[in-house]
Design an enzyme around this catalytic site. Sequence first.
Site, PDB file in Angstrom:
ATOM      1  CB  CYS A  82     -20.859  -9.131   6.348  1.00  0.00           C
ATOM      2  SG  CYS A  82     -22.392  -8.318   5.889  1.00  0.00           S
ATOM      3  CG  HIS A 169     -21.963 -13.005   8.466  1.00  0.00           C
ATOM      4  ND1 HIS A 169     -20.908 -12.290   8.955  1.00  0.00           N
ATOM      5  CD2 HIS A 169     -22.896 -12.392   6.949  1.00  0.00           C
ATOM      6  CE1 HIS A 169     -21.947 -11.786   8.941  1.00  0.00           C
ATOM      7  NE2 HIS A 169     -22.726 -11.307   8.091  1.00  0.00           N
ATOM      8  CD  GLU A 171     -18.280 -14.573  10.370  1.00  0.00           C
ATOM      9  OE1 GLU A 171     -19.040 -13.861  10.567  1.00  0.00           O
ATOM     10  OE2 GLU A 171     -17.720 -14.840   9.131  1.00  0.00           O
ATOM     11  CB  SER A 222     -17.069 -21.696  41.983  1.00  0.00           C
ATOM     12  OG  SER A 222     -16.426 -21.534  39.813  1.00  0.00           O
ATOM     13  N   GLY A 223     -14.956 -24.463  41.677  1.00  0.00           N
ATOM     14  CA  GLY A 223     -14.830 -25.831  41.593  1.00  0.00           C
ATOM     15  C   GLY A 223     -15.648 -25.684  39.567  1.00  0.00           C
ATOM     16  CB  SER A 228     -10.849 -25.944  37.854  1.00  0.00           C
ATOM     17  OG  SER A 228     -12.117 -25.589  38.630  1.00  0.00           O
TER      18      SER A 228
END
Length: 533
Positions: A82, A169, A171, A222-223, A228
């Site tokens: 673009c 575009h 993407e 925090s899990g 994690s």
Amino acid sequence: MQSDTVVVLDFGSQYTQLIARRIREHKVFSVILPFNASVKEVLTNHPKAIIFSGSPASVYQKKAPLPDSRLFSLHVPILGICYGLQLIAHLMDGKVKRVDHREYGAAELRVDSEDGLFRGLPKKLQCWMSHGDQVARLPRGFKALAHTSSSPYAAVWNSERQIYGVQFHPEVVHTPLGSRILANFLKAAKVRPGWSPRSFIEESVEKIKAQVGREKVVLGLSGGVDSSVAGVLIHKAVGKQLTSIFVDNGLLRLDEAKRVREVFEKHFKMRIRFVNAEKEFLTGLRHVVDPEKKRKIIGRTFIEVFEKEARVIASEAKQSRRLLRPAFGRPRNDVGIPFLAQGTLYPDVIESVSVFGGPTSTIKSHHNVGGLPRGMKFKLVEPLRMLFKDEVREVGRALGLPSEIVDRQPFPGPGLAVRILGAVTKERLELLRKADWIVIDEVKKAGFYKKLWQSFAVLLPIQSVGVMGDERTYENAVAIRAVTSQDGMTADWAKLPEDLLARISNRIINHVRGINRVCYDISSKPPATIEWE
């Protein structure tokens, strides 16, 4: 095998991050740099190809973002997307002009030549346009590869210099064969694939070891998926040098601490300290309604709690003669542990600050990025900083994390505080916590949990009239948010079955005393964000 690297120069496009992500889908590592990165900075990444992103700017503006012109002399294949195409034409003596009307949305692309980008693709294919300028005259040495009814030079190529440009575009998902077009560019540029979750783990372990040395690290666990995976990855690199701290800030979902203890202490044998800091967080949030202030307060309190707990950990280690001396004589901060690990992801960075100094707009700050105080005494260890959520899940699976963690829906760093519109109180948190659990439970029972990017409840700052039995009520309202997405950068509201929504609504109203109205959020991102604050 080590993957080659593609450098994406960010000229301010909202799609820059998607370009990087699409390249990685082809098992090629990509890195985003600001548009004005020097040749030296670009070359430090040893790029096998360079991509210019789009931009809201026009190339003929006085302050148009321009790259280092020496990039064209590196003999590295370049793809302009673009604005990137217009930039190539402008800098190489072509002509760019403003069109009478913006070309935005789906368009039919007609392929004139297969060379480079369109090998094996149909002669006609759908593409996504978003521009108000276009190339009116090609620079010398370029030829057209494709056109649309409005853009005579929708794709171009200079075979001698291996420079490509597309006006559309590739993407975005609205260009269905865009991934294959990018794959053809990578093949034409002779870029070798090789980036994978396992190669990322191997490289990250070495980088973490080099950064941390013999020092100790504390991690905010925090899990959730991010912290994690970061925790297990860092533990793999430095073992007992890592201590994970689980802070119960009073803003968590139902039974968070219990789930974390079961997975990480029992399965991975990681050192975890559980800290109840609910009082500190709720005191800091008292009467605060502005969402950015909430995030800043939570970030600051988070660090204060960490620094306090880190001092305790350092003191205990010193007393037991396990505290190591600083590597290479590096001075300690007054906390005693120099490194704080976080599960920061690419979207966190992208939406919090301009990407690597580029001109992309700031959308909001995050607890683990924009909410950290300037005077923070920790150095950050963020091994996932360059990954998107789906990539983090893949890394988690490769590390052996269970599905209940890897497939868990994203949860914001500030927790339920940004799902309560208005003031955060213990009573309002309890209402939301119960309603939110019902949403998750019903979505799981219906088999939709893994199909959704996120599903949760939001407590609204209003009360409404209702009738329960023969009595009039004046109680709280909640909104249900459920979205589908690939990476969190864009999202669509989920078309959940009516019977599922009915069960969620009935169960919340009947079982959560204090709520008498349930709404469903049908806005997409953009223009809305996934979280309400």
